[in-house]
Scaffold this motif. Sequence first.
Motif, short mmCIF file in Angstrom:
data_model
loop_
_atom_site.label_atom_id
_atom_site.label_comp_id
_atom_site.label_asym_id
_atom_site.label_seq_id
_atom_site.Cartn_x
_atom_site.Cartn_y
_atom_site.Cartn_z
N GLY A 143 0.55 13.46 -16.06
CA GLY A 143 -0.65 13.62 -15.24
C GLY A 143 -0.34 13.97 -13.80
N TYR A 144 0.74 13.41 -13.29
CA TYR A 144 1.16 13.73 -11.93
C TYR A 144 1.74 15.14 -11.82
N TYR A 145 2.26 15.66 -12.94
CA TYR A 145 2.87 16.98 -12.95
C TYR A 145 1.90 18.06 -13.42
N ASP A 146 0.62 17.73 -13.46
CA ASP A 146 -0.43 18.67 -13.89
C ASP A 146 -0.23 19.15 -15.32
N GLN A 147 0.34 18.31 -16.15
CA GLN A 147 0.50 18.62 -17.57
C GLN A 147 -0.57 17.86 -18.36
N VAL A 148 -0.81 18.30 -19.58
CA VAL A 148 -1.78 17.62 -20.44
C VAL A 148 -1.22 16.25 -20.82
N TYR A 149 -2.05 15.22 -20.74
CA TYR A 149 -1.64 13.89 -21.17
C TYR A 149 -2.78 13.23 -21.93
N TYR A 150 -2.42 12.27 -22.76
CA TYR A 150 -3.43 11.56 -23.54
C TYR A 150 -3.75 10.22 -22.85
N PRO A 151 -5.05 9.85 -22.78
CA PRO A 151 -6.24 10.53 -23.30
C PRO A 151 -6.93 11.40 -22.25
N GLY A 152 -6.35 11.60 -21.11
CA GLY A 152 -6.95 12.43 -20.05
C GLY A 152 -8.03 11.68 -19.29
N GLY A 153 -8.21 12.07 -18.04
CA GLY A 153 -9.27 11.48 -17.23
C GLY A 153 -9.09 10.02 -16.90
N MET A 154 -7.85 9.54 -16.95
CA MET A 154 -7.63 8.10 -16.75
C MET A 154 -6.78 7.80 -15.52
N LEU A 155 -6.08 8.79 -15.00
CA LEU A 155 -5.12 8.56 -13.92
C LEU A 155 -5.74 8.72 -12.54
N ASP A 156 -5.57 7.70 -11.70
CA ASP A 156 -6.01 7.75 -10.30
C ASP A 156 -4.79 8.10 -9.45
N ARG A 157 -4.59 9.40 -9.20
CA ARG A 157 -3.36 9.84 -8.57
C ARG A 157 -3.49 10.18 -7.09
N ASN A 158 -4.70 10.21 -6.56
CA ASN A 158 -4.88 10.61 -5.16
C ASN A 158 -4.16 9.69 -4.19
N LYS A 159 -4.15 8.39 -4.50
CA LYS A 159 -3.48 7.43 -3.61
C LYS A 159 -2.00 7.78 -3.45
N VAL A 160 -1.37 8.17 -4.56
CA VAL A 160 0.05 8.54 -4.52
C VAL A 160 0.25 9.82 -3.72
N PHE A 161 -0.52 10.84 -4.01
CA PHE A 161 -0.34 12.13 -3.34
C PHE A 161 -0.57 12.03 -1.83
N LYS A 162 -1.53 11.20 -1.43
CA LYS A 162 -1.80 11.04 0.00
C LYS A 162 -0.62 10.45 0.75
N MET A 163 0.23 9.73 0.03
CA MET A 163 1.41 9.14 0.67
C MET A 163 2.48 10.20 0.96
N PHE A 164 2.30 11.40 0.40
CA PHE A 164 3.28 12.46 0.60
C PHE A 164 2.72 13.61 1.43
N GLY A 165 1.58 13.43 2.03
CA GLY A 165 1.03 14.45 2.91
C GLY A 165 -0.35 14.90 2.47
N GLU A 166 -1.00 15.67 3.33
CA GLU A 166 -2.38 16.11 3.07
C GLU A 166 -2.43 17.31 2.13
N GLY A 167 -1.48 18.20 2.21
CA GLY A 167 -1.49 19.39 1.35
C GLY A 167 -1.11 19.03 -0.06
N ARG A 168 -2.01 19.25 -1.03
CA ARG A 168 -1.78 18.82 -2.40
C ARG A 168 -0.54 19.44 -3.02
N SER A 169 -0.33 20.72 -2.81
CA SER A 169 0.80 21.40 -3.43
C SER A 169 2.12 20.82 -2.92
N ILE A 170 2.23 20.67 -1.61
CA ILE A 170 3.46 20.10 -1.02
C ILE A 170 3.63 18.66 -1.45
N ALA A 171 2.54 17.90 -1.48
CA ALA A 171 2.60 16.50 -1.88
C ALA A 171 3.11 16.35 -3.31
N LYS A 172 2.65 17.23 -4.19
CA LYS A 172 3.10 17.17 -5.58
C LYS A 172 4.59 17.44 -5.69
#
Length: 260
Positions: A143-172
């Motif tokens: 889910g963090y790598y933008d790959q398909v995961y089961y069951p989908g729609g369950m991961l709250d990842r924004n908190k993690v990405f925000k810790m690595f910067g505002e730009g989503r691509s760079i944060a990932k």
Amino acid sequence: MPREARRKSASEVYHVMLRGANRQEIFHDDEDNMKFLDILKKYKRISKFALYAWCLMSNHVHLLLKEGEEGLDTTMKRIGVSYASFYNWKYRTTGHLFQDRFKSENVETDQYFLTVVRYIHQNPVKAGISPRVEEWKWSSCAGYYDQVYYPGGMLDRNKVFKMFGEGRSIAKDQFKEFNERTNNDECLEDIYKKRKLTDEQAREEIKRLLGEVEIAQVKSLPGWQRDHQLIKIKTIEGLTLRQAARILGVSVSLVYRAGI
């Protein structure tokens, strides 16, 4: 003696470990893993907790979550009872499936929060059952790598990405580097220290699982029978893929591909 009450996390975030009673397997096939995740998603919706990371292993589960509208004990009891009911129905068994009480630790700093995320995702790699974090399909890593995961729609990842910067691509990209970095992270290790099997111990565990099948016979079994045995062998805690391959006289890739 009454149990000591859990210390409340100031952040309401917890690293939770749910383990099978007597370290027994709680997931035997894909259906079992999918059912547990379906239940997790159901009670996430009902209890409204945030879910930042998870990993399902053969006999235990790691979760990183933030309490929702009910206490952690209540939420975990709902999840545990629901899955145990399914398990007992499917396998026609009775009795306790999980240890009486789940284990947890408070996660109260951003630094430790990220450490736990990485620890959870690297669990299968350090256990020797997956070569790369993103190749274990029963964790939140995909889910963090933008790959398909089961069951989908369950991961709250924004908190993690925000810790690595505002730009989503760079944060990932920065998170991916962090998530795969070699480390000596220890989480809940004071409670459950992972054992490392010697070859002699590994051989005895393999013999026990094989039953009437001899170790030397495994590599000559028909493909589906061989894979069936390899899938079981890969669940042995403390056994690495290389160790299993060496003992069985097969390639590491053959052990890895079994069940995928």
